[in-house]
Write an enzyme that holds these catalytic residues in place. Structure first.
Site, PDB file in Angstrom:
ATOM      1  N   GLY A  94       7.291   2.792  32.525  1.00 58.43           N
ATOM      2  CA  GLY A  94       7.797   4.094  32.948  1.00 58.43           C
ATOM      3  C   GLY A  94       9.265   4.364  32.691  1.00 58.43           C
TER       4      GLY A  94
ATOM      5  CD  GLU B 242      10.246   0.919  38.491  1.00 57.80           C
ATOM      6  OE1 GLU B 242      10.104   1.714  37.546  1.00 57.80           O
ATOM      7  OE2 GLU B 242       9.287   0.328  39.000  1.00 57.80           O
ATOM      8  CG  ASP B 243       9.108   4.980  36.366  1.00 56.33           C
ATOM      9  OD1 ASP B 243       9.222   4.138  37.284  1.00 56.33           O
ATOM     10  OD2 ASP B 243       8.000   5.264  35.857  1.00 56.33           O
TER      11      ASP B 243
ATOM     12  CG  ASP C 151       5.505   6.756  45.513  1.00 55.60           C
ATOM     13  OD1 ASP C 151       5.840   7.500  46.428  1.00 55.60           O
ATOM     14  OD2 ASP C 151       4.332   6.711  45.076  1.00 55.60           O
ATOM     15  CB  SER C 152       5.155   2.845  48.593  1.00 53.05           C
ATOM     16  OG  SER C 152       5.004   1.856  47.602  1.00 53.05           O
ATOM     17  N   GLY C 153       8.036   1.895  47.428  1.00 50.13           N
ATOM     18  CA  GLY C 153       8.995   0.786  47.386  1.00 50.13           C
ATOM     19  C   GLY C 153       8.323  -0.572  47.280  1.00 50.13           C
TER      20      GLY C 153
ATOM     21  CE  LYS D  43       6.687  10.821  43.928  1.00 48.65           C
ATOM     22  NZ  LYS D  43       5.252  10.556  43.724  1.00 48.65           N
TER      23      LYS D  43
ATOM     24  CG  ASP E 106       1.611   6.582  33.612  1.00 51.35           C
ATOM     25  OD1 ASP E 106       2.518   6.143  34.334  1.00 51.35           O
ATOM     26  OD2 ASP E 106       0.438   6.178  33.670  1.00 51.35           O
TER      27      ASP E 106
ATOM     28  NE  ARG F  28       3.347   5.286  30.007  1.00 49.86           N
ATOM     29  CZ  ARG F  28       3.451   4.785  31.226  1.00 49.86           C
ATOM     30  NH1 ARG F  28       4.445   5.131  31.999  1.00 49.86           N
ATOM     31  NH2 ARG F  28       2.541   3.936  31.680  1.00 49.86           N
TER      32      ARG F  28
HETATM   33  P1  IMP Z   1       5.826   2.165  44.449  1.00 48.62           P
HETATM   34  O1  IMP Z   1       5.461   0.720  44.385  1.00 48.62           O
HETATM   35  O2  IMP Z   1       4.928   2.912  45.378  1.00 48.62           O
HETATM   36  O3  IMP Z   1       7.280   2.420  44.761  1.00 48.62           O
HETATM   37  O4  IMP Z   1       5.483   2.785  43.069  1.00 48.62           O
HETATM   38  C1  IMP Z   1       6.300   2.661  42.003  1.00 48.62           C
HETATM   39  C2  IMP Z   1       5.575   2.966  40.722  1.00 48.62           C
HETATM   40  O5  IMP Z   1       4.547   3.943  40.929  1.00 48.62           O
HETATM   41  C3  IMP Z   1       6.516   3.594  39.748  1.00 48.62           C
HETATM   42  O6  IMP Z   1       7.176   2.627  38.975  1.00 48.62           O
HETATM   43  C4  IMP Z   1       5.603   4.476  38.931  1.00 48.62           C
HETATM   44  O7  IMP Z   1       5.042   3.733  37.884  1.00 48.62           O
HETATM   45  C5  IMP Z   1       4.507   4.877  39.873  1.00 48.62           C
HETATM   46  N1  IMP Z   1       4.704   6.242  40.438  1.00 48.62           N
HETATM   47  C6  IMP Z   1       5.090   6.586  41.689  1.00 48.62           C
HETATM   48  N2  IMP Z   1       5.158   7.918  41.847  1.00 48.62           N
HETATM   49  C7  IMP Z   1       4.817   8.452  40.651  1.00 48.62           C
HETATM   50  C8  IMP Z   1       4.725   9.806  40.164  1.00 48.62           C
HETATM   51  O8  IMP Z   1       4.982  10.827  40.853  1.00 48.62           O
HETATM   52  N3  IMP Z   1       4.334   9.945  38.869  1.00 48.62           N
HETATM   53  C9  IMP Z   1       4.051   8.871  38.061  1.00 48.62           C
HETATM   54  N4  IMP Z   1       4.137   7.608  38.465  1.00 48.62           N
HETATM   55  C10 IMP Z   1       4.514   7.383  39.755  1.00 48.62           C
HETATM   56 MG    MG Z   2       7.093   2.157  37.058  1.00 51.00          MG
END
Ligand code: IMP
Ligand code: MG
Length: 181
Positions: A50, A104-105, A108-110, A136, A164, A170
C-alpha cells in the site's frame, strides 16, 4: 464529482493529486527537520504494497540520503481488517542500532503497525518512528505514538494512491472514498 468503479463498488473523489502532494511535502519537511542534525541518517522502511506510491513521493522530497528497505506484512481482506498479521518480508538485520522510520499508507485499527513495531523492537534499533499517510483515529485501538501523519480521515473506506480494494484501485494518483448511495 468524479466517480470511479473498482470491482463491485463505486467510489467518489476524496483527495486530489495536488492535495496529496502538499500533504506529502509537509510530512517530508518535518522528517527532514527532525533528522537534520543526526550524523547517521535513518533507514526508511515502507510497508508493501500500500505505501509504494507514498514512499516514492516521500523519499524524493526528503533532503537527506535515506536508506530504503521495503517490508511486507499482510492483514487485510476486502474491507475488513483481521487480527492475523503475517510477515511476508521482515525488517533487515541492519536495523540494529539505527534510527528506523516505518512508512505506511494507512493506520486503521493499528493492529498491523503494533505487530510490526514488535518485530522491529526485537532487532534493537536506536529508535523507531512511525509515519503514515492516512490515519483513522476513530478506528484506532492501540496507543503507540504516531510521529508523522499526512491526513486524519473518518472511518470511511478509501482507494487510490497505493490503497486497494481487494487488490484493485491502487494506481490512481488521487484518493477516492466509497460512495454509499
Ligand atoms: P490496521 O491493522 O487495521 O491498522 O490496518 C492497516 C492496513 O489495512 C493498511 O495498511 C491497509 O492495507 C488496510 N486498510 C485500512 N483501511 C483501509 C482503507 O480505507 N482502504 C484500503 N486499505 C485500508
Ligand atoms: Mg498497508
Amino acid at each position: 464529482m468524479k466517480k470511479i468503479q473498482v470491482q463491485d463498488r463505486t467510489f467518489r473523489l476524496y483527495m486530489s493529486a495536488e492535495e496529496i502532494d502538499q500533504a506529502v511535502k509537509q510530512v517530508a519537511a518535518r522528517i527532514s527537520a527532525d533528522y537534520k542534525d543526526k550524523d547517521s541518517k535513518p533507514i526508511v522502511c515502507p510497508v508493501l504494497t500500500g505505501s509504494y506510491m507514498f514512499a516514492a513521493d516521500l523519499t524524493r522530497a526528503l533532503d537527506f540520503d535515506a536508506e530504503i528497505a521495503f517490508v511486507r506484512f499482510s492483514s487485510y481482506l476486502g474491507m475488513q481488517t483481521t487480527n492475523h498479521v503475517k510477515r511476508v518480508l521482515g525488517f533487515p538485520d541492519k536495523c540494529k542500532g539505527r534510527d528506523v522510520i516505518i512508512v505506511e499508507d494507512i493506520v486503521d485499527s493499528g493492529i498491523s503497525m503494533e505487530y510490526m513495531i514488535g518485530e522491529l523492537q526485537a532487532l534493537e534499533p536506536a529508535s523507531i518512528s512511525i509515519c503514515t499517510f492516512f490515519f483513522k483515529p476513530g478506528n484506532f485501538q492501540k496507543n503507540f505514538p504516531i510521529d508523522y501523519i499526512g491526513k486524519e480521515i473518518p472511518n470511511d473506506f478509501i482507494v487510490g494512491y497505493g490503497l486497494d480494494y481487494d487488490g484493485h484501485g491502487r494506481m490512481y494518483p488521487e484518493v477516492y472514498v466509497l460512495d454509499e448511495d
